[in-house]
Design an enzyme around this catalytic site. Structure first.
Site, PDB file in Angstrom:
ATOM      1  N   SER A 149       4.116  12.088   2.417  1.00  0.00           N
ATOM      2  CA  SER A 149       3.740  12.053   0.994  1.00  0.00           C
ATOM      3  C   SER A 149       3.312  13.455   0.586  1.00  0.00           C
ATOM      4  O   SER A 149       2.832  14.233   1.419  1.00  0.00           O
ATOM      5  CB  SER A 149       2.563  11.094   0.797  1.00  0.00           C
ATOM      6  N   TYR A 162      -5.743   7.723   3.520  1.00  0.00           N
ATOM      7  CA  TYR A 162      -4.303   7.898   3.296  1.00  0.00           C
ATOM      8  C   TYR A 162      -3.901   9.366   3.446  1.00  0.00           C
ATOM      9  O   TYR A 162      -2.944   9.698   4.166  1.00  0.00           O
ATOM     10  CB  TYR A 162      -3.954   7.378   1.903  1.00  0.00           C
TER      11      TYR A 162
HETATM   12  N1  LIG Z   1       5.661   5.126  -4.240  1.00  0.00           N
HETATM   13  C1  LIG Z   1       5.266   6.387  -4.202  1.00  0.00           C
HETATM   14  O1  LIG Z   1       5.052   7.040  -5.241  1.00  0.00           O
HETATM   15  C2  LIG Z   1       5.062   7.074  -2.871  1.00  0.00           C
HETATM   16  C3  LIG Z   1       4.730   8.431  -2.889  1.00  0.00           C
HETATM   17  C4  LIG Z   1       4.560   9.093  -1.697  1.00  0.00           C
HETATM   18  C5  LIG Z   1       4.737   8.416  -0.490  1.00  0.00           C
HETATM   19  N2  LIG Z   1       5.044   7.090  -0.507  1.00  0.00           N
HETATM   20  C6  LIG Z   1       5.226   6.433   0.790  1.00  0.00           C
HETATM   21  O2  LIG Z   1       6.469   5.751   0.777  1.00  0.00           O
HETATM   22  C7  LIG Z   1       6.404   4.642   1.673  1.00  0.00           C
HETATM   23  C8  LIG Z   1       6.910   3.400   0.957  1.00  0.00           C
HETATM   24  O3  LIG Z   1       6.101   3.180  -0.185  1.00  0.00           O
HETATM   25  P1  LIG Z   1       6.570   2.255  -1.406  1.00  0.00           P
HETATM   26  O4  LIG Z   1       5.928   2.798  -2.611  1.00  0.00           O
HETATM   27  O5  LIG Z   1       8.035   2.043  -1.344  1.00  0.00           O
HETATM   28  O6  LIG Z   1       5.822   0.872  -1.027  1.00  0.00           O
HETATM   29  P2  LIG Z   1       6.142  -0.630  -1.452  1.00  0.00           P
HETATM   30  O7  LIG Z   1       7.027  -0.701  -2.646  1.00  0.00           O
HETATM   31  O8  LIG Z   1       4.817  -1.325  -1.506  1.00  0.00           O
HETATM   32  O9  LIG Z   1       6.983  -1.218  -0.207  1.00  0.00           O
HETATM   33  C9  LIG Z   1       6.360  -1.364   1.021  1.00  0.00           C
HETATM   34  C10 LIG Z   1       7.344  -1.969   2.013  1.00  0.00           C
HETATM   35  O10 LIG Z   1       6.753  -1.962   3.312  1.00  0.00           O
HETATM   36  C11 LIG Z   1       6.654  -3.320   3.814  1.00  0.00           C
HETATM   37  N3  LIG Z   1       5.427  -3.365   4.626  1.00  0.00           N
HETATM   38  C12 LIG Z   1       4.161  -3.119   4.208  1.00  0.00           C
HETATM   39  N4  LIG Z   1       3.317  -3.201   5.239  1.00  0.00           N
HETATM   40  C13 LIG Z   1       4.073  -3.486   6.340  1.00  0.00           C
HETATM   41  C14 LIG Z   1       3.778  -3.683   7.713  1.00  0.00           C
HETATM   42  N5  LIG Z   1       2.517  -3.611   8.186  1.00  0.00           N
HETATM   43  N6  LIG Z   1       4.798  -3.936   8.579  1.00  0.00           N
HETATM   44  C15 LIG Z   1       6.080  -4.022   8.133  1.00  0.00           C
HETATM   45  N7  LIG Z   1       6.417  -3.837   6.835  1.00  0.00           N
HETATM   46  C16 LIG Z   1       5.417  -3.584   5.956  1.00  0.00           C
HETATM   47  C17 LIG Z   1       6.662  -4.191   2.555  1.00  0.00           C
HETATM   48  O11 LIG Z   1       7.116  -5.520   2.784  1.00  0.00           O
HETATM   49  P3  LIG Z   1       6.100  -6.680   3.299  1.00  0.00           P
HETATM   50  O12 LIG Z   1       4.897  -6.621   2.403  1.00  0.00           O
HETATM   51  O13 LIG Z   1       6.895  -7.935   3.200  1.00  0.00           O
HETATM   52  O14 LIG Z   1       5.761  -6.338   4.704  1.00  0.00           O
HETATM   53  C18 LIG Z   1       7.683  -3.423   1.714  1.00  0.00           C
HETATM   54  O15 LIG Z   1       8.996  -3.685   2.172  1.00  0.00           O
HETATM   55  C19 LIG Z   1       4.957   4.586   2.174  1.00  0.00           C
HETATM   56  O16 LIG Z   1       4.857   5.239   3.404  1.00  0.00           O
HETATM   57  C20 LIG Z   1       4.199   5.365   1.113  1.00  0.00           C
HETATM   58  O17 LIG Z   1       3.009   5.927   1.614  1.00  0.00           O
HETATM   59  C21 LIG Z   1       5.204   6.398  -1.665  1.00  0.00           C
END
Ligand SMILES: NC(=O)c1ccc[n+]([C@@H]2O[C@H](COP(=O)([O-])OP(=O)(O)OC[C@H]3O[C@@H](n4cnc5c(N)ncnc54)[C@H](OP(=O)(O)O)[C@@H]3O)[C@@H](O)[C@H]2O)c1
Length: 259
Positions: A149, A162
């Site tokens: 991130s 985080y």
């Molecule tokens: N969105 C942003 O702006 C942003 C920015 C910087 C970095 N990131 C990083 O990008 C990554 C994805 O974020 P996102 O925004 O796409 O999140 P998201 O939309 O909440 O999706 C999270 C995914 O991970 C799964 N998950 C969560 N906990 C889990 C676990 N313990 N074991 C297995 N699967 C799990 C969820 O499904 P289930 O709940 O069914 O398990 C879902 O498929 C993360 O590492 C986040 O820190 C995001």
């Protein structure tokens, strides 16, 4: 004869595991890898949503299957990776994408909140990489891509666990890159800026000032679309990335480059 450069981006015949792939950034990366020819094993905890994601990829002619497990469960990680090796015979690509954490002022962050962030964003990636390396090293080929991130470099209030975990993840990427380079395994990370997903839906709904602040702070004046991470992921997971390792690539509309 040298292989044409565009062909080095093909993932035909490759097997990939993408964690956190039922929605958001993980699903976009899984779709991208499948579109480049990989057979993608999608992971998340909720089996129903995972099956829907797999079906969507298959509908668009991609090759995919589901593996429902919690990445924080050490035994489940070991079993899932071994199972891929047993059934599919190889694992070329690991995208370690699960992450997140609660937002709370420092005085309210418990030890459990902090260590949970480290477990989810860092320890799980370490375990997944270790287990995947057991298959990748004998192959002499592997690509490990972590989702870091921009908060590994710059922080906002209320995200101690985080931000610390993602900074640690960048260190893990460099350490594994150095150790695994002789085995033909490249280890890199994407550092997304701000992308609208379920993870920040409440924040966006309750904090319009933050939405506007991100737009103002980002040179491209907008949030990213998750699909904009796909091509970067294809490159870093492809044979074409053979001399690129230990890197954290920001995909952030220029945010980190601007004061
Ligand atoms: N969105 C942003 O702006 C942003 C920015 C910087 C970095 N990131 C990083 O990008 C990554 C994805 O974020 P996102 O925004 O796409 O999140 P998201 O939309 O909440 O999706 C999270 C995914 O991970 C799964 N998950 C969560 N906990 C889990 C676990 N313990 N074991 C297995 N699967 C799990 C969820 O499904 P289930 O709940 O069914 O398990 C879902 O498929 C993360 O590492 C986040 O820190 C995001």
């Amino acid at each position: 004869m040298t292989v044409p450069a565009a062909r080095l981006l093909s993932l035909d015949g490759r097997v990939a595991l993408v964690t956190g792939a039922s929605r958001g950034i993980g699903l976009a990366i899984a779709e991208a890898l499948a579109s480049a020819g990989a057979h993608v094993v999608l992971n998340a905890r909720n089996a129903g949503r995972l099956d829907a994601a797999v079906a969507a990829i298959r509908t668009s002619s991609g090759s995919a299957e589901a593996a429902a497990f919690d990445v924080r469960d050490a035994g489940a990680v070991t079993d899932a990776v071994a199972n891929i090796g047993d059934r599919l015979g190889r694992l070329d690509i690991l995208v370690s994408n699960v992450g997140g954490g609660v937002r709370k002022p420092l005085a309210e962050q418990t030890d459990v909140d902090f260590t949970a962030a480290i477990d989810t964003n860092l320890v799980a990636c370490f375990r997944l990489a270790r287990e995947s390396s057991r298959l990748m090293v004998p192959q002499g080929f592997g690509r490990i891509l972590a989702t870091s991130s921009i908060n590994s470099f710059v922080a906002r209030p209320t995200m101690a666990g985080y931000a610390a975990a993602k900074a640690g993840l960048n260190g893990l990427v460099r350490a594994l890159a150095v150790e695994l380079a002789p085995a033909g395994i490249c280890v890199n990370a994407l550092a997304p800026g701000y992308f609208p997903t379920e993870a920040n839906r409440t924040l966006r709904a309750t904090n319009p000032d933050l939405v506007a602040q991100v737009e103002a702070r980002t040179p491209m004046r907008r949030w990213g679309a998750v699909e904009e991470l796909g091509a970067a992921a294809i490159f870093l997971c492809s044979p074409g990335a053979s001399y690129c390792t230990g890197q954290v690539l920001a995909v952030d509309g220029g945010l980190l480059a601007s004061l």
